[in-house]
Write an enzyme that holds these catalytic residues in place. Sequence first.
Site, PDB file in Angstrom:
ATOM      1  N   LYS A  22      52.107  42.562  61.387  1.00 35.07           N
ATOM      2  CA  LYS A  22      52.262  42.057  60.012  1.00 35.07           C
ATOM      3  C   LYS A  22      51.052  42.476  59.181  1.00 35.07           C
ATOM      4  O   LYS A  22      51.203  43.068  58.108  1.00 35.07           O
ATOM      5  CB  LYS A  22      52.359  40.539  60.026  1.00 35.07           C
ATOM      6  N   ASN A  23      49.863  42.185  59.686  1.00 35.27           N
ATOM      7  CA  ASN A  23      48.649  42.461  58.896  1.00 35.27           C
ATOM      8  C   ASN A  23      48.330  43.949  58.826  1.00 35.27           C
ATOM      9  O   ASN A  23      47.559  44.375  57.968  1.00 35.27           O
ATOM     10  CB  ASN A  23      47.467  41.655  59.445  1.00 35.27           C
ATOM     11  N   CYS A 116      45.286  27.801  50.335  1.00 37.95           N
ATOM     12  CA  CYS A 116      46.389  27.869  51.311  1.00 37.95           C
ATOM     13  C   CYS A 116      46.293  26.582  52.112  1.00 37.95           C
ATOM     14  O   CYS A 116      45.483  25.721  51.833  1.00 37.95           O
ATOM     15  CB  CYS A 116      46.258  29.089  52.190  1.00 37.95           C
ATOM     16  N   ARG A 121      40.432  29.836  49.704  1.00 35.28           N
ATOM     17  CA  ARG A 121      40.198  31.170  50.284  1.00 35.28           C
ATOM     18  C   ARG A 121      39.773  32.080  49.123  1.00 35.28           C
ATOM     19  O   ARG A 121      40.586  32.727  48.493  1.00 35.28           O
ATOM     20  CB  ARG A 121      41.455  31.663  51.004  1.00 35.28           C
ATOM     21  N   ASP A 304      43.328  33.712  64.232  1.00 37.85           N
ATOM     22  CA  ASP A 304      44.790  33.597  64.160  1.00 37.85           C
ATOM     23  C   ASP A 304      45.408  33.182  65.482  1.00 37.85           C
ATOM     24  O   ASP A 304      46.631  33.005  65.553  1.00 37.85           O
ATOM     25  CB  ASP A 304      45.406  34.927  63.693  1.00 37.85           C
ATOM     26  N   ARG A 396      57.419  34.389  58.459  1.00 35.09           N
ATOM     27  CA  ARG A 396      56.465  35.267  57.756  1.00 35.09           C
ATOM     28  C   ARG A 396      55.836  36.255  58.724  1.00 35.09           C
ATOM     29  O   ARG A 396      55.460  37.346  58.338  1.00 35.09           O
ATOM     30  CB  ARG A 396      55.345  34.430  57.114  1.00 35.09           C
TER      31      ARG A 396
HETATM   32  C1  EPZ Z   1      43.037  38.373  56.993  1.00 40.86           C
HETATM   33  O1  EPZ Z   1      42.999  37.468  55.907  1.00 40.86           O
HETATM   34  C2  EPZ Z   1      44.342  38.086  57.702  1.00 40.86           C
HETATM   35  N1  EPZ Z   1      45.464  38.314  56.783  1.00 40.86           N
HETATM   36  C3  EPZ Z   1      44.358  36.637  58.189  1.00 40.86           C
HETATM   37  O2  EPZ Z   1      45.558  36.467  58.943  1.00 40.86           O
HETATM   38  C4  EPZ Z   1      43.168  36.417  59.102  1.00 40.86           C
HETATM   39  O3  EPZ Z   1      43.126  35.043  59.467  1.00 40.86           O
HETATM   40  C5  EPZ Z   1      41.865  36.792  58.386  1.00 40.86           C
HETATM   41  O4  EPZ Z   1      41.948  38.143  57.904  1.00 40.86           O
HETATM   42  C6  EPZ Z   1      40.656  36.696  59.300  1.00 40.86           C
HETATM   43  O5  EPZ Z   1      40.832  37.521  60.403  1.00 40.86           O
HETATM   44  C7  EPZ Z   1      45.858  39.587  56.540  1.00 40.86           C
HETATM   45  O6  EPZ Z   1      45.330  40.531  57.077  1.00 40.86           O
HETATM   46  C8  EPZ Z   1      46.995  39.739  55.587  1.00 40.86           C
HETATM   47  P1  EPZ Z   1      39.093  37.274  55.268  1.00 40.86           P
HETATM   48  P2  EPZ Z   1      41.855  37.637  54.760  1.00 40.86           P
HETATM   49  O7  EPZ Z   1      38.910  37.822  53.893  1.00 40.86           O
HETATM   50  O8  EPZ Z   1      41.588  39.062  54.524  1.00 40.86           O
HETATM   51  C9  EPZ Z   1      36.064  34.186  53.400  1.00 40.86           C
HETATM   52  C10 EPZ Z   1      47.586  35.457  59.546  1.00 40.86           C
HETATM   53  O9  EPZ Z   1      47.866  34.365  60.050  1.00 40.86           O
HETATM   54  N2  EPZ Z   1      36.082  35.052  52.207  1.00 40.86           N
HETATM   55  O10 EPZ Z   1      38.624  38.082  56.439  1.00 40.86           O
HETATM   56  O11 EPZ Z   1      42.269  36.790  53.615  1.00 40.86           O
HETATM   57  C11 EPZ Z   1      37.389  33.474  53.611  1.00 40.86           C
HETATM   58  O12 EPZ Z   1      37.437  32.280  52.853  1.00 40.86           O
HETATM   59  C12 EPZ Z   1      46.543  35.536  58.461  1.00 40.86           C
HETATM   60  O13 EPZ Z   1      48.116  36.544  59.876  1.00 40.86           O
HETATM   61  C13 EPZ Z   1      35.209  34.778  51.166  1.00 40.86           C
HETATM   62  O14 EPZ Z   1      34.432  33.824  51.229  1.00 40.86           O
HETATM   63  O15 EPZ Z   1      40.612  36.949  55.489  1.00 40.86           O
HETATM   64  C14 EPZ Z   1      37.359  33.190  55.094  1.00 40.86           C
HETATM   65  O16 EPZ Z   1      36.592  32.026  55.319  1.00 40.86           O
HETATM   66  C15 EPZ Z   1      45.968  34.180  58.124  1.00 40.86           C
HETATM   67  N3  EPZ Z   1      35.224  35.571  50.051  1.00 40.86           N
HETATM   68  C16 EPZ Z   1      36.606  34.406  55.666  1.00 40.86           C
HETATM   69  O17 EPZ Z   1      35.929  34.997  54.560  1.00 40.86           O
HETATM   70  C17 EPZ Z   1      36.092  36.642  49.960  1.00 40.86           C
HETATM   71  O18 EPZ Z   1      36.051  37.344  48.918  1.00 40.86           O
HETATM   72  C18 EPZ Z   1      37.507  35.454  56.287  1.00 40.86           C
HETATM   73  O19 EPZ Z   1      38.456  35.810  55.319  1.00 40.86           O
HETATM   74  C19 EPZ Z   1      36.969  36.908  51.030  1.00 40.86           C
HETATM   75  C20 EPZ Z   1      36.939  36.106  52.147  1.00 40.86           C
END
Ligand code: EPZ
Length: 420
Positions: A22-23, A116, A121, A304, A396
């Site tokens: 998916k990702n 979410c 996020r 995840d 999803r």
């Molecule tokens: C990706 O989300 C994945 N989604 C998520 O999978 C996964 O949990 C996550 O990476 C972490 O591995 C997709 O790839 C579509 P992050 P993403 O930006 O990119 C903070 C699933 O179940 N952060 O790596 O949104 C954020 O709040 C989903 O398949 C900031 O602070 O995750 C979090 O605490 C859920 N500022 C941490 O970083 C930002 O600008 C990691 O978030 C961006 C992120």
Amino acid sequence: MDKFIIEGGQRLHGRIKISGAKNGSLALMPATLLAPGCYHITNTPNLRDVWTMSRLLGSMGVFCELNGNDLFIDSNNIKSFEAPYEQVKKMRASFYVLGPLVARFGYAKVSLPGGCAWGPRPVDLHLKGMEKLGAEISLEAGYVIAKADRLKGTKFHLDISSVGATGNLLMAASLAKGTTVITNAATEPEITALARMLVKMGAKIDGIGTNCLTIDGVEELKPVNEETIPDRIEAATYLIATAMTKGKIEIENTNPYHLTSVLEKLESSGCKIEVTSDRIELEMDQDPEPIDIVTSIYPGFPTDLQAQWIAYMLTAKGVSRVTETIYQDRFKHVPELQRLGAQIDLADNVAIVKGGNRLSGATVMSSDLRASASLILAALIAEGTTEVLRVYHIDRGYEAIEKKLQSLGSSIKRVPTDIF
Ligand code: EPZ
């Protein structure tokens, strides 16, 4: 709205094929905004999130058609550079269109993603990175407006190894003028796969697979065909489900290398595991040892899989600690698991899981994708019948989950319901 009705007690045994990630798809699809033309992305999972991304790209004038697991995209006639709130609120990954739109068209209007199920996020790293690349960023009525005549290469350090921010900035930098260096970049396989697709499109990227990416921007890119990598989270979910039911499974079309941290933990818990380049065999014939995990960025234990691991540790012979370090409060599954009789205490970002208690079937509510997965896993071992509501969350990210579980011997059926 559908629900699942699950009878607990069946041992899982058999063989299943893992679907595309998916990702992975959600990263490759926005990349088609970077170059006009026709793309054929194979091994695309037939999931709600892929449909959502297809509709979002479609609203911009990109033709998307998913035929089985073959995704055909034509990005020759892009007319709009906007990602409306109605679309973005459904799926945070919609924010991935920001970088490609600004890089190719010099303009993007993208709704800020809402929070979410497990807290805020933010996208501050995405926006800081785009500003460093020379984009003018403004916020209007919940939308990010980004403008740039031409993005310019820069050096940018990600304070957090954000997967999404790495993807957005990687795509943006591919068409920037000059060289961009992104340090502390995410190294998740889905980002590595995106980088490899961009290189096939003509991008110049060094350091792929490492946390330091160097991108020499080019004038234009070209459309390509690509294959989506296997879904490592789906694969691990079925491995954990099998271990919980003391079963035996062979999963095909997977990449064990993407799961080293998880396979190690499963083996420590008592599972027998054999791997080849694209298959994993797991057998479990005992109650698992209680094994602590701490989620972390790749190649650490994935956040995840945190919910699924908690479900697994409910069958362990002792107490285990599950620590979440990536998100605040990603424990919405805990109260629902407690409805099944689970003994779990939460202290800040740590779940203390007391294994070995009998679980009894009940009606439980899904709250997000991975929480729903943990409820299904727990239902597999709960005595009696469990109803899992709002399974659209599951749809999803898990292709045909009930069919795959049925093929492994589970008693699960999907029932339409009008409960909202
Ligand atoms: C990706 O989300 C994945 N989604 C998520 O999978 C996964 O949990 C996550 O990476 C972490 O591995 C997709 O790839 C579509 P992050 P993403 O930006 O990119 C903070 C699933 O179940 N952060 O790596 O949104 C954020 O709040 C989903 O398949 C900031 O602070 O995750 C979090 O605490 C859920 N500022 C941490 O970083 C930002 O600008 C990691 O978030 C961006 C992120």
